[in-house]
Design an enzyme around this catalytic site. Structure first.
Site, PDB file in Angstrom:
ATOM      1  N   GLU A 177       0.806  -1.228   0.000  1.00 62.58           N
ATOM      2  CA  GLU A 177       0.000   0.000   0.000  1.00 62.58           C
ATOM      3  C   GLU A 177       0.838   1.276   0.000  1.00 62.58           C
ATOM      4  O   GLU A 177       1.689   1.475   0.864  1.00 62.58           O
ATOM      5  CB  GLU A 177      -0.931   0.020   1.226  1.00 62.58           C
ATOM      6  CG  GLU A 177      -1.860   1.221   1.272  1.00 62.58           C
ATOM      7  CD  GLU A 177      -2.921   1.116   2.360  1.00 62.58           C
ATOM      8  OE1 GLU A 177      -3.717   2.062   2.502  1.00 62.58           O
ATOM      9  OE2 GLU A 177      -2.967   0.086   3.065  1.00 62.58           O
ATOM     10  N   LYS A 201      -8.814  -0.905   1.156  1.00 64.56           N
ATOM     11  CA  LYS A 201      -9.862  -1.412   2.028  1.00 64.56           C
ATOM     12  C   LYS A 201     -10.643  -2.444   1.254  1.00 64.56           C
ATOM     13  O   LYS A 201     -11.184  -2.150   0.183  1.00 64.56           O
ATOM     14  CB  LYS A 201     -10.812  -0.296   2.502  1.00 64.56           C
ATOM     15  CG  LYS A 201     -10.425   0.325   3.825  1.00 64.56           C
ATOM     16  CD  LYS A 201     -10.480  -0.682   4.950  1.00 64.56           C
ATOM     17  CE  LYS A 201      -9.799  -0.115   6.186  1.00 64.56           C
ATOM     18  NZ  LYS A 201      -9.132  -1.147   6.961  1.00 64.56           N
TER      19      LYS A 201
END
Length: 492
Positions: free
Chosen positions: A290, A306
Site C-alpha cells: 500500500e 480497504k
C-alpha cells in the site's frame, strides 16, 4: 541545479548489489518487487518501477519519546520540538544548489525529474509517532524498544529503473565528501556491480520457537464485540483491530528478507539495518502493498486499501474470490469511508477544489490476498511542504478507522501492545521535495532476537467476527510462511 549521475550496469535483481552493503549501519533498500516479477514472469507488482539503495548517511534524525536527536558533522543536537518540524527544518537547510561536478565518465543533467530520489531523508515513521500530534492514552505495552522515527539523510543513492532497465548512482553533491570524492565513489560502485556475489553472509537465519499471538481467538472476539458496541453507541464508524505475531529468531535477517521477497513480492517493500544503541542493531522487513503518500512537484497521490479476500491455488476459486470482493457492498462502503477520510486529510495541505477520488475499487492481487484499492489525488499548496502533508495525514486513515482520533483511542484500549512501526510509514522525502511512502503493513521488526509483525482489519457495523479474524490470518499468511520456512522446531 546540476545533478551528478553515473550509470552502472543494470541487473534486474537489485538485491545482488544491495547485499554488499546490507549489513552496514543505516543501509536501506526500497524495493519495488520487480526483480521477482521479472524472473518469474508474474504480473505481481502493478505500480513498482524503481528500487532505491542507500547507505552511509551524512546525518541522522532519531526520535524517541519526546526527544529528537540530530547527529551531523560529529555533533548531536537534542530537540524537544515537534519531530515533523525538526525534519522539515533540516530538509530546508539542505535544498539542492548549483555546484561544480566532477567530469570522470559521469554525466551531468540540469534536471533530476527522471529520478524519484537523488538524496534526502529516507527511513521510517512509526505509528506511535502520532503521539507527537494527538493526545493518546498510554494503556498498551510497548512491544519493541525501537524509536518512533529513524531517518537517515543521504547525499547519494543508487536508483534502479526497471522500466528503462537502467541503474544509476545519483547525487545532488550537497556535501563536501561527495563533491571531493565523486570519482572514487563511482569507481567503488563499478567494482561492486561487477562482483554480484551470490551471498556475502556467513550466517544463516533460524526461527527457534513457535509462532505466538498476543490475542487468542476468544480475546480477539472480546475486542471485536467491544468495537461493535462503540459503533452502536455512535463513537465511531470503523476501527482497525490487529493482533501481534512473534517468534524467537537468530542469525542474518537479510537472508529472511531475501526469502520474503521471493515468496511474496509487493510494490512497496523495504529492508533496513538500523542501530538500536551503540552495540545492537535491529532490522525492518516490509512487504507492504500500500502506498501512503506520494508527491512530485505539487501533485499529491494516496492509494488507500480497504477490502480483502484470500487467494486460492484453484484458478476458478481465485477468480470467484476476486469477483466476490469486487461486488461486495460492504467492502465498497468501507473503502469509500476511508477515501472520504483521506480526502479530508490531504485537503489540509492541498489547494481548495483540487482533491479528487480519481479511481475507486481497483482490484489489486498479491501473493496471498486480493485487495480493493482507490486513488485520491490533489495539488499541494504553494505554502505547504511534503512533510506538512505527511504530518497532516499521519497515521494513514486506512489503518486506523473513522473518525481517526476516536478510532486510535479505541485501538490503544483494546490492542495489548502498542503498534510501534506497524501502520506507520516507510519511504523517502527528497531534498528536492519529492516524497513517496508506504503504509507499514505486512511489516516485521527483528529486534533482540524477536521477529514480530501485526495483521489487522477494519471492523464496521455489519462485520462478522469469524470472517474478520480469518482475514487477519490471510494477511499474516506469508510472514508466517516465512517463519515456518526457517523454523528449527514445529510451529503451530
Amino acid at each position: 541545479m546540476v545533478l551528478l549521475q553515473h550509470e552502472l550496469s543494470y541487473h534486474h535483481d537489485s538485491a545482488l548489489l544491495f547485499e554488499q552493503m546490507a549489513h552496514q549501519e543505516w543501509a536501506m533498500l526500497l524495493d519495488s518487487g520487480q526483480a521477482i516479477n521479472i524472473k518469474t514472469g508474474l504480473a505481481g507488482s502493478q505500480y513498482g518501477r524503481y528500487d532505491i539503495l542507500v547507505a552511509e548517511p551524512f546525518a541522522t534524525l532519531v526520535t524517541t519519546k519526546k526527544q529528537s536527536r540530530i547527529t551531523h558533522n560529529g555533533q548531536t543536537i537534542v530537540s524537544e520540538d515537534d519531530p515533523f518540524v525538526v525534519l522539515n527544518a533540516f530538509l530546508n537547510q539542505h535544498k539542492p544548489r548549483k555546484n561544480k561536478a566532477h567530469a570522470s565518465k559521469s554525466n551531468l543533467n540540469k534536471s533530476n525529474t527522471e529520478y524519484p530520489f537523488a538524496g534526502g531523508a529516507l527511513g521510517y515513521f512509526a505509528y506511535d509517532l502520532a503521539r507527537s500530534i494527538e493526545k493518546l492514552p498510554n494503556i498498551a505495552v510497548p512491544a519493541a524498544d525501537t524509536p518512533e522515527m529513524m531517518i537517515g539523510f543521504y547525499d547519494w543513492a543508487v536508483v534502479v529503473d526497471h522500466r528503462e532497465k537502467k541503474c544509476t548512482l545519483v547525487s545532488h553533491g550537497l556535501t563536501n565528501a561527495v563533491q571531493a570524492n565523486w570519482p572514487i565513489l563511482c569507481a567503488r560502485f563499478d567494482a561492486m556491480v561487477s562482483k554480484h556475489p551470490k551471498s556475502v553472509s556467513e550466517h544463516v537465519f533460524q526461527v527457534t520457537s513457535k509462532i505466538y499471538s498476543n490475542l487468542s481467538k476468544s480475546q480477539y472476539f472480546q475486542a471485536f464485540n467491544k468495537i461493535k458496541s462503540y459503533i452502536a453507541a455512535g463513537d465511531c464508524y470503523q476501527v482497525n483491530l490487529a493482533q501481534r505475531f512473534y517468534a524467537e529468531v537468530q542469525g542474518d535477517s537479510w537472508q529472511a528478507y531475501k526469502k520474503l521477497r521471493e515468496i511474496s513480492p509487493a510494490p512497496f517493500m523495504a529492508y533496513m539495518n538500523l542501530p538500536l544503541n551503540e552495540t545492537e542493531y535491529f532490522q525492518v522487513l516490509s512487504n507492504s502493498p500500500e502506498r501512503f503518500l506520494q508527491t512530485d512537484g505539487n501533485h499529491v497521490e494516496t492509494r488507500p486499501i480497504k477490502g480483502t479476500r484470500p487467494r486460492s491455488a484453484d484458478p476458478q476459486q481465485d477468480v470467484a474470490y476476486s469477483n466476490e470482493l469486487l461486488t461486495s457492498l460492504k467492502d465498497r462502503a468501507e473503502n469509500v469511508m476511508i477515501v472520504d477520510l483521506l480526502r479530508n486529510d490531504i485537503g489540509k495541505n492541498c489547494s481548495i477544489g483540487s482533491v479528487k477520488a480519481d479511481k475507486l475499487f481497483q482490484l489489486q492481487s498479491f501473493a496471498n490476498v486480493h485487495h480493493l484499492v482507490s486513488i485520491v489525488t490533489g495539488k499541494l499548496k504553494q505554502t505547504a511542504t511534503a512533510v506538512d502533508l505527511l504530518k497532516g495525514c499521519f497515521p494513514g486513515g486506512s489503518i486506523t478507522g473513522a473518525p481517526k482520533l476516536r478510532a486510535m483511542q479505541i485501538i490503544e484500549e483494546l490492542e495489548p501492545h502498542q503498534r510501534g512501526l506497524y501502520c506507520g510509514a516507510i519511504g523517502y522525502i527528497g531534498f528536492d521535495g519529492k516524497m513517496d511512502t508506504n503504509i507499514a503493513i505486512r511489516t516485521a521488526i527483528i529486534c533482540k532476537n524477536v521477529f514480530s509483525f501485526y495483521a489487522g482489519g477494519g471492523i464496521v457495523a455489519d462485520s462478522v467476527a469469524d470472517k474478520e479474524y480469518d482475514e487477519t490470518l490471510d494477511k499474516a499468511s506469508k510472514l508466517k510462511a516465512l517463519l515456518e520456512h526457517f523454523s528449527t522446531t514445529h510451529t503451530d
